[in-house]
Design a protein around this motif. Structure first.
Motif, PDB file in Angstrom:
ATOM      1  N   UNK A 148      52.997  -6.731  37.019  1.00 27.94           N
ATOM      2  CA  UNK A 148      54.102  -6.737  37.609  1.00 27.94           C
ATOM      3  C   UNK A 148      54.291  -5.162  37.919  1.00 27.94           C
ATOM      4  N   UNK A 149      54.410  -4.899  39.291  1.00 27.91           N
ATOM      5  CA  UNK A 149      54.726  -3.383  39.666  1.00 27.91           C
ATOM      6  C   UNK A 149      56.152  -3.081  39.272  1.00 27.91           C
ATOM      7  N   UNK A 150      56.215  -1.578  38.584  1.00 29.59           N
ATOM      8  CA  UNK A 150      57.484  -1.231  38.213  1.00 29.59           C
ATOM      9  C   UNK A 150      58.213  -0.788  39.627  1.00 29.59           C
ATOM     10  N   UNK A 151      57.541  -0.356  40.543  1.00 26.99           N
ATOM     11  CA  UNK A 151      58.253  -0.231  41.883  1.00 26.99           C
ATOM     12  C   UNK A 151      58.986  -1.415  42.414  1.00 26.99           C
ATOM     13  N   UNK A 152      58.236  -2.523  42.280  1.00 21.76           N
ATOM     14  CA  UNK A 152      58.829  -3.804  42.902  1.00 21.76           C
ATOM     15  C   UNK A 152      60.088  -3.963  42.043  1.00 21.76           C
ATOM     16  N   UNK A 153      59.958  -3.967  40.807  1.00 21.51           N
ATOM     17  CA  UNK A 153      61.209  -4.265  39.974  1.00 21.51           C
ATOM     18  C   UNK A 153      62.447  -3.293  40.423  1.00 21.51           C
ATOM     19  N   UNK A 154      62.127  -2.169  40.417  1.00 18.55           N
ATOM     20  CA  UNK A 154      63.425  -1.331  40.748  1.00 18.55           C
ATOM     21  C   UNK A 154      63.924  -1.396  42.034  1.00 18.55           C
ATOM     22  N   UNK A 155      62.906  -1.825  43.089  1.00 25.56           N
ATOM     23  CA  UNK A 155      63.353  -1.976  44.678  1.00 25.56           C
ATOM     24  C   UNK A 155      64.269  -3.179  44.432  1.00 25.56           C
ATOM     25  N   UNK A 156      63.882  -4.293  43.931  1.00 22.88           N
ATOM     26  CA  UNK A 156      64.619  -5.599  44.069  1.00 22.88           C
ATOM     27  C   UNK A 156      66.050  -5.486  43.260  1.00 22.88           C
ATOM     28  N   UNK A 157      66.106  -4.562  42.212  1.00 22.73           N
ATOM     29  CA  UNK A 157      67.314  -4.487  41.564  1.00 22.73           C
ATOM     30  C   UNK A 157      68.137  -3.448  42.104  1.00 22.73           C
ATOM     31  N   UNK A 158      67.763  -2.310  42.287  1.00 21.50           N
ATOM     32  CA  UNK A 158      68.445  -1.152  42.712  1.00 21.50           C
ATOM     33  C   UNK A 158      68.496  -0.793  44.290  1.00 21.50           C
TER      34      UNK A 158
END
Length: 572
Positions: A148-158
């Motif tokens: 799971x890409x950290x960038x995708x997690x951040x973009x989805x939430x923030x």
């Protein structure tokens, strides 16, 4: 009755044991050592050929390509039956539909994926990571697992605040929850980047580069709560030498997760003898603290083309991006300025340039395709020879050649680390317990480099070239070693009951053809391809997917899910 019987092959089983002549059967997608007289629906004579486990590529970016190319070409042609994707902090899920364009432009910029191919070849219909995995399952020819890409997690939430912002406690909680959901669905773990070379489509540092240690540790702890998971991370020091703070961060992450962490890529060059010991200090400190850090390194020199006209590794040299990003007429004018060139060369040779210093040896470049009458006859010639004829320094000569083509000239840098001392250092480094072969980046930088054929090129080198390791060890390094790192269940070896991921090849011919530019991506976008030489057959889960370097059209691959298809690998 067996489904298929391979008779008389030299079986190199992936354990490092000596090769042996044996018959190998396949039944229901599994390996069977047949009893005398056992019959099969189909049989082939493999006398004189080597049968090996399918190769596992530990670092790819096939996340998008598999939608328009389920065969993961050219990797599968070169014997790769399992790919690890979702690396470097970049994945296509989780995804909010309003962020699809941002994600496409980021992947195009940071991983060199053709924007038209991303727009036309992927439907972008998912939201959760589970939906992304389901969209691939049942339609791919290779086995594939994804971080799971950290960038995708951040973009989805923030949202847009992911670039430049810090998460609130609630937002971090949501990121951790999303990561856990993804791992419940089968994600292999977390990937992240803090590399200075990674920028999004707007030229800003990608989202994960703004994460602090506390965020990274919180996500790492979540990884440790799920079975069969991993960490993959990129820091600025991966390109040259780690700082003390970077080593400490890596160690804290692997210890917090209780899982191995792998990073890409360890560059080995005898001209920089201090680099390998420094980079492997991270592994040594991790083991003392109860963690494990694994360095990926390539066993070949990957051919890579450059251009002053399009984004490539030259743009990543400090200070060069602002010049090479100018409109072409202005770019040419600046490049023709002797003072500008002098400053560019100074920056390229500085310590801050790190591993990119090796790109500044312009006299060693070979001219590729040209597009003007002024450059006729220069293709294939070395820049230093042209410069000597013209009474110019190499960089000046290269600039003038490229200017004649409106900067479209293709440039091939010749590696400076292709010397006996560097190869001896590689052979020594490969023996380290925390060094793993891989790092092809297959699926990324498609028109600039072609790392996918490292498997066949390495085997050819081991059999008929430098012979740095014996065949049995080479096969183990390409199959069982990465399978064990990821905890793949019943893969990586030719053993009774294991999944029948198999490569049959001719040891007298095994090799990779030259990288050539083809236009076969959606939108007619270009990529570099390489033919597999000497690969007779590739089987994934018992089904033939390649015969004589041609894909069969079968799609027997599986999305490999953590816990179900992987087991937890101890860091102790």
């Amino acid at each position: 009755m067996l489904d298929h019987l391979i008779k008389g092959a030299t079986v190199v089983d992936g354990t490092g044991a000596p090769g042996r002549i044996a018959d190998v059967g396949i039944r229901d997608g599994r390996i069977v050592f047949p009893e005398a007289g056992e019959t099969a629906r189909t049989t082939e004579d493999a006398t004189g050929l080597v049968l090996a486990p399918g190769f596992v590529d530990p670092h790819t970016h096939y996340d998008a390509q598999l939608f328009w190319d389920p065969y993961a070409t050219p990797s599968m042609n070169h014997g790769v039956t399992t790919v690890a994707g979702g690396n470097c902090g970049f994945t296509l899920a989780p995804l909010r539909q309003e962020d699809a364009d941002y994600t496409r432009r980021m992947m195009s910029k940071v991983e060199g994926m053709a924007l038209k191919a991303l727009e036309e070849g992927v439907d972008w219909s998912w939201s959760s990571f589970a939906e992304y995995l389901d969209a691939l399952d049942g339609r791919i020819a290779v086995n594939a697992g994804f971080m799971v890409g950290h960038c995708a997690l951040r973009r989805y939430v923030m949202g847009a605040d992911a670039v430049g912002g810090q998460p609130t406690e609630e937002q971090l909680r949501q990121m951790v929850g999303l990561l856990k959901e993804a791992m419940d669905a089968g994600a292999w773990g977390l990937s992240t980047t803090q590399s200075s070379t990674h920028s999004d489509g707007d030229g800003a540092p990608v989202a994960s580069r703004h994460a602090g240690p506390a965020e990274l540790i919180a996500l790492s702890k979540a990884v440790g709560e799920h079975e069969g998971t991993q960490l993959e991370a990129i820091l600025a020091g991966c390109l040259d030498q780690f700082s003390d703070d970077e080593i400490e961060l890596f160690v804290e992450m692997t210890v917090a997760a209780g899982r191995p962490l792998n990073w890409n890529v360890l560059t080995i060059d005898a001209a920089v003898p201090e680099r390998v010991p420094r980079q492997l200090t991270a592994s040594e400190r991790a083991r003392k603290s109860g963690g494990r850090i694994v360095a990926l390194t390539m066993p070949i020199l990957t051919p890579m083309n450059m251009s002053l006209g399009t984004f490539c590794a030259l743009n990543l040299i400090p200070g060069w991006g602002e010049i090479l990003g100018l409109p072409v007429p202005e770019r040419i004018a600046r490049l023709r300025d002797p003072d500008v060139r002098a400053e560019m060369l100074r920056r390229a040779d500085s310590k801050e340039a790190g591993v990119f210093r090796r790109l500044a040896h312009f006299g060693r470049y070979v001219i590729g395709d040209t597009y003007s009458r002024e450059n006729e006859g220069l293709t294939g010639r070395v820049v230093k020879d042209i410069a000597a004829e013209r009474g110019q320094d190499p960089f000046q000569a290269l600039v003038e050649i490229c200017a004649n083509d409106d900067l479209r000239t293709v440039l091939w840098p010749m590696p400076s680390d292709n010397d006996p001392a560097s190869w001896a250092l590689r052979a020594e480094t490969w023996q380290h317990e925390d060094v793993l072969l891989g790092g092809s980046d297959a699926g990324a930088h498609l028109d600039r480099m072609c790392g996918a054929p490292y498997t066949t090129r390495f085997l050819g080198d081991c059999l008929r070239g430098r012979r740095l390791v014996p065949l049995e060890r080479a096969v183990q390094m390409l199959s069982d070693d990465p399978a064990r790192l990821f905890g793949l269940r019943e893969r990586g070896r030719i053993a009774e009951g294991f999944h029948a991921d198999l490569v049959l090849f001719d040891p007298e011919r095994i090799d990779a053809g030259p990288a050539t530019l083809v236009h076969d991506l959606p939108g007619d976008s270009p990529r570099l391809d390489s033919r597999a030489v000497g690969i007779v057959s590739v089987r994934v889960n018992g089904v033939e997917t390649v015969r004589d370097d041609e894909v069969t059209g079968a799609v027997p691959g599986k999305v490999l899910r953590s816990g179900q298809d992987t087991r937890t690998v101890s860091t102790r």
